[in-house]
Motif scaffolding. Structure first.
Motif, short mmCIF file in Angstrom:
data_model
loop_
_atom_site.label_atom_id
_atom_site.label_comp_id
_atom_site.label_asym_id
_atom_site.label_seq_id
_atom_site.Cartn_x
_atom_site.Cartn_y
_atom_site.Cartn_z
N ALA A 89 21.24 -9.17 12.70
CA ALA A 89 22.22 -8.08 12.65
C ALA A 89 21.47 -6.76 12.79
CB ALA A 89 23.01 -8.11 11.34
N PRO A 90 22.15 -5.74 13.33
CA PRO A 90 21.47 -4.44 13.48
C PRO A 90 21.26 -3.75 12.14
CG PRO A 90 23.77 -4.24 14.06
CD PRO A 90 23.52 -5.70 13.81
N VAL A 91 20.23 -2.93 12.09
CA VAL A 91 19.98 -2.06 10.94
C VAL A 91 20.31 -0.64 11.38
CG1 VAL A 91 18.22 -1.13 9.39
CG2 VAL A 91 18.23 -3.58 9.96
N ARG A 92 21.17 0.00 10.63
CA ARG A 92 21.61 1.35 10.96
C ARG A 92 20.97 2.37 10.04
NH1 ARG A 92 25.34 0.70 14.77
NH2 ARG A 92 26.43 -1.28 14.86
N PHE A 93 20.91 3.60 10.50
CA PHE A 93 20.39 4.68 9.69
C PHE A 93 21.19 4.74 8.39
CE2 PHE A 93 19.18 5.35 13.94
CZ PHE A 93 18.08 6.19 13.97
N GLY A 94 20.51 4.85 7.27
CA GLY A 94 21.17 4.88 5.97
C GLY A 94 21.32 3.52 5.32
N ASP A 95 21.07 2.44 6.04
CA ASP A 95 21.12 1.11 5.43
C ASP A 95 19.95 0.95 4.46
OD1 ASP A 95 23.37 0.27 6.83
OD2 ASP A 95 22.28 -1.09 8.17
N THR A 96 20.23 0.30 3.35
CA THR A 96 19.16 -0.06 2.41
C THR A 96 18.81 -1.52 2.66
OG1 THR A 96 19.90 1.55 0.78
CG2 THR A 96 18.50 -0.26 -0.01
N ILE A 97 17.57 -1.73 3.07
CA ILE A 97 17.10 -3.06 3.43
C ILE A 97 16.24 -3.60 2.30
CG2 ILE A 97 15.76 -4.41 5.10
CD1 ILE A 97 18.45 -3.14 6.16
N THR A 98 16.53 -4.83 1.90
CA THR A 98 15.73 -5.53 0.90
C THR A 98 15.06 -6.72 1.55
OG1 THR A 98 17.20 -4.84 -0.89
CG2 THR A 98 15.77 -6.73 -1.33
N ALA A 99 13.74 -6.72 1.50
CA ALA A 99 12.94 -7.84 2.00
C ALA A 99 12.58 -8.73 0.82
CB ALA A 99 11.67 -7.34 2.68
N VAL A 100 12.89 -10.02 0.94
CA VAL A 100 12.57 -10.99 -0.10
C VAL A 100 11.70 -12.08 0.51
CG1 VAL A 100 13.50 -12.68 -1.75
CG2 VAL A 100 14.76 -10.56 -1.28
N VAL A 101 10.62 -12.41 -0.17
CA VAL A 101 9.78 -13.53 0.26
C VAL A 101 9.80 -14.58 -0.85
CG1 VAL A 101 8.33 -11.99 1.64
CG2 VAL A 101 7.55 -12.70 -0.63
N THR A 120 17.91 -8.31 3.93
CA THR A 120 19.36 -8.10 3.86
C THR A 120 19.64 -6.61 3.75
OG1 THR A 120 19.33 -8.38 1.46
CG2 THR A 120 19.85 -10.33 2.78
N ASN A 121 20.87 -6.23 4.13
CA ASN A 121 21.28 -4.84 3.94
C ASN A 121 22.04 -4.71 2.61
OD1 ASN A 121 23.94 -5.72 4.44
ND2 ASN A 121 23.91 -5.03 6.58
N GLN A 122 22.52 -3.52 2.34
CA GLN A 122 23.19 -3.23 1.07
C GLN A 122 24.49 -4.01 0.90
OE1 GLN A 122 22.73 -1.10 3.57
NE2 GLN A 122 24.69 -0.15 4.08
N ARG A 123 25.01 -4.57 1.97
CA ARG A 123 26.23 -5.40 1.88
C ARG A 123 25.90 -6.87 1.72
NH1 ARG A 123 26.72 -1.56 5.45
NH2 ARG A 123 26.19 -2.86 7.23
N GLY A 124 24.60 -7.21 1.64
CA GLY A 124 24.19 -8.59 1.50
C GLY A 124 24.11 -9.34 2.81
N GLU A 125 24.30 -8.66 3.93
CA GLU A 125 24.22 -9.30 5.24
C GLU A 125 22.76 -9.52 5.62
OE1 GLU A 125 28.14 -6.99 7.05
OE2 GLU A 125 26.15 -6.09 7.28
#
Length: 138
Positions: A89-101, A120-125
């Motif tokens: 999915a695209p990442v847009r300006f202002g999205d909060t991205i969480t990287a989990v390993v 994932t983004n702030q919506r869990g996508e």
């Protein structure tokens, strides 16, 4: 400052990092990488694309995976050997991205671990998914 060695790392262990993608992040990443694709910089051009607006570089968000590996799990001293990535999915300006390993395999005799990597983004996508192979510090 030293990360975990192979004996300290457990299957199922997780770590994460979150960051909100800003205009400055995209400009700096484009400048450092040389990727000045209009998909990231030209709003007028992007209006007619499938995304209907500018998007952040996929590798910018993928870099957050590197942050987790190099700073948290296994941490400082880790050597990144390989990474599989699927951009979902695209990442847009202002999205909060969480990287989990998450550690999914330990090869103690070779000093290697395999980790599932998900952003994932702030919506869990899910915006990126894949696997990394690293060599933790000795």
């Amino acid at each position: 400052m030293k990360g975990k060695n192979i004996k300290e790392i457990r299957l199922g262990e997780k770590a994460s990092y979150s960051r909100t993608v800003s205009e400055a992040d995209v400009v700096l990443f484009g400048g450092v990488s040389g990727d000045l694709n209009p998909a990231h910089f030209n709003e007028e051009y992007c209006k007619d694309t499938m995304f209907k607006g500018r998007i952040a570089h996929g590798m910018l968000s993928a870099g957050y995976i590197s942050t987790v590996l190099g700073m948290s799990l296994p941490g400082p001293g880790t050597i990144y050997l390989s990474q599989e990535l699927k951009f979902t999915a695209p990442v847009r300006f202002g999205d909060t991205i969480t990287a989990v390993v998450e550690v999914i395999e330990r090869l103690e005799e070779k000093n290697r671990i395999t980790l599932e990597t998900i952003c994932t983004n702030q919506r869990g996508e899910v915006v990126i998914k894949g696997k990394a192979l690293v060599m933790p510090p000795k």
